[in-house]
Design an enzyme around this catalytic site. Structure first.
Site, PDB file in Angstrom:
ATOM      1  CD  GLU A 101      -2.908   0.893   2.466  1.00  0.00           C
ATOM      2  OE1 GLU A 101      -3.467   1.898   2.928  1.00  0.00           O
ATOM      3  OE2 GLU A 101      -3.099  -0.269   2.912  1.00  0.00           O
ATOM      4  CG  ASP A 103      -1.833   4.617   2.912  1.00  0.00           C
ATOM      5  OD1 ASP A 103      -2.460   4.099   1.994  1.00  0.00           O
ATOM      6  OD2 ASP A 103      -1.826   4.179   4.072  1.00  0.00           O
ATOM      7  CD  GLU A 105      -4.624   7.267   5.952  1.00  0.00           C
ATOM      8  OE1 GLU A 105      -4.595   7.782   7.094  1.00  0.00           O
ATOM      9  OE2 GLU A 105      -4.822   6.064   5.756  1.00  0.00           O
ATOM     10  CG  HIS A 118      -0.858   9.761   7.911  1.00  0.00           C
ATOM     11  ND1 HIS A 118      -0.414   9.677   9.206  1.00  0.00           N
ATOM     12  CD2 HIS A 118      -0.886   8.484   7.441  1.00  0.00           C
ATOM     13  CE1 HIS A 118      -0.175   8.403   9.508  1.00  0.00           C
ATOM     14  NE2 HIS A 118      -0.460   7.668   8.454  1.00  0.00           N
ATOM     15  CB  THR A 119       3.006   9.991   3.214  1.00  0.00           C
ATOM     16  OG1 THR A 119       4.209  10.185   3.975  1.00  0.00           O
ATOM     17  CG2 THR A 119       2.560  11.318   2.627  1.00  0.00           C
ATOM     18  CG  ASN A 120       2.300   4.177   6.596  1.00  0.00           C
ATOM     19  OD1 ASN A 120       3.472   3.811   6.528  1.00  0.00           O
ATOM     20  ND2 ASN A 120       1.482   3.749   7.552  1.00  0.00           N
ATOM     21  CG  ASP A 128       4.286   0.193  12.104  1.00  0.00           C
ATOM     22  OD1 ASP A 128       3.192   0.764  12.306  1.00  0.00           O
ATOM     23  OD2 ASP A 128       4.541  -0.947  12.535  1.00  0.00           O
ATOM     24  CD  GLU A 130       3.144   5.402  10.715  1.00  0.00           C
ATOM     25  OE1 GLU A 130       4.352   5.316  11.015  1.00  0.00           O
ATOM     26  OE2 GLU A 130       2.269   4.663  11.184  1.00  0.00           O
ATOM     27  CD1 TRP A 195      -8.313   6.994  13.924  1.00  0.00           C
ATOM     28  CD2 TRP A 195      -6.577   8.127  13.093  1.00  0.00           C
ATOM     29  NE1 TRP A 195      -8.325   6.841  12.554  1.00  0.00           N
ATOM     30  CE2 TRP A 195      -7.273   7.515  12.015  1.00  0.00           C
ATOM     31  CE3 TRP A 195      -5.435   8.877  12.799  1.00  0.00           C
ATOM     32  CZ2 TRP A 195      -6.875   7.647  10.692  1.00  0.00           C
ATOM     33  CZ3 TRP A 195      -5.035   9.013  11.466  1.00  0.00           C
ATOM     34  CH2 TRP A 195      -5.753   8.402  10.436  1.00  0.00           C
ATOM     35  N   GLY A 199      -4.862  13.514  17.813  1.00  0.00           N
ATOM     36  CA  GLY A 199      -4.912  12.235  18.496  1.00  0.00           C
ATOM     37  C   GLY A 199      -6.283  11.844  18.998  1.00  0.00           C
ATOM     38  NE  ARG A 270       5.809   3.943  15.058  1.00  0.00           N
ATOM     39  CZ  ARG A 270       5.274   4.314  13.896  1.00  0.00           C
ATOM     40  NH1 ARG A 270       5.614   5.483  13.372  1.00  0.00           N
ATOM     41  NH2 ARG A 270       4.431   3.528  13.267  1.00  0.00           N
TER      42      ARG A 270
END
Length: 282
Positions: A101, A103, A105, A118-120, A128, A130, A195, A199, A270
């Protein structure tokens, strides 16, 4: 786009068996409504599409074609006003439990506050990766072009021909890269107020519903259509080996210096066992 070409053996091999094709963009011909029960509208003889979200449901569509590599463009005008809690998506995705995928968003916000882009990138069902950005313009006032360039060597996310992110193929150091699963184009507008905005602290104000995002100029002419186990590419296939030239690299650095607000590659808390391999490449 500020890109240059240098054909390599890997790209040349990727071209073997490809057939030259061309296609015209028209929402009536090129997409299928996936959900929304009347909340997807195709107007102006297939040149304009709108997605709507209300308290009952969001909406979405997908491309009829699947692609294995491509340059995909979409002009989008995002939800105006108080869009907090809403998410507008535009992405490529394959099927199955180990999907790939890519992304975009767009996370809504209170009136006057910036959208978050938001990219991924998912490989084999794992994301994970992002990176998040603000934009240097108001994306609700007019249509802007959001592009995904996906070739065997790299993925480039661009906004109005300005690159904002590059994800390179670093399989040589053990980092995964999506290159073997065909993907469709998807877009949705939905409620994610648990979210999406700060958040989940800011909830969707349903008194402002319905929320609407608008689409024009879907372009997948420069893409390799996957059908019956093979890819068919457009007559212009130079993008299969494109990379950022010096000017493009400078624009990318400008965006990342001034507008990037999150980068997984710098979030060591993280990843206590160590950053992903692609983050440590020189």
């Amino acid at each position: 786009m500020m890109l240059s070409s240098s054909f390599g053996l890997q790209v040349a091999s990727a071209l073997l068996g490809f057939v030259l094709v061309a296609s015209a963009a028209n929402f009536n011909q090129d997409i299928q409504v996936t959900w929304g029960d009347g909340r997807v509208k195709i107007l102006e003889n297939g040149q304009l599409l709108t997605l709507t979200l209300d308290k009952s449901s969001g909406s979405g569509f997908q491309s009829k074609n699947e692609y294995l590599f491509g340059k995909i463009d979409m002009n989008i005008k995002l939800v105006p006003g108080n869009s907090a809690g809403t998410v507008t998506t535009y992405y490529l995705r394959s099927q199955g439990s180990t999907w790939d995928e890519i992304d975009f968003e767009f996370l809504g916000n209170l009136s006057g506050d910036p959208y978050t882009v938001h990219t991924n990138v998912y490989c084999g069902g794992k994301g994970d990766r992002e990176q998040q950005f603000h934009l240097w313009f108001d994306p609700t006032k007019d249509f802007h072009t959001y592009s995904l360039l996906w070739n065997p060597k790299r993925i480039i996310f661009s906004v109005d021909d300005t690159p904002i992110r590059e994800f390179k193929n670093l399989e040589s150091i053990g980092a995964p890269f999506p290159k073997s699963q065909a993907m469709r184009v998807y877009s949705t507008l939905w409620n994610a107020d648990d979210w999406a905005t700060r958040g989940g602290l800011i909830k969707t104000d349903w008194s402002k519903a319905p929320f609407t995002a608008s689409y024009r100029n879907y372009k997948a002419d420069d893409a390799c259509v996957w059908s019956s186990g093979k890819s068919s590419c457009s007559s212009n296939s130079s993008w299969l080996s494109q990379e950022l030239d010096i000017a493009g690299q400078q624009r990318l650095q400008w965006v990342q210096k001034n507008y990037m607000i999150y980068n997984y590659c710098t979030d060591s808390k993280r990843f206590p066992q160590g950053l992903p391999k692609e983050c440590t490449a020189g």
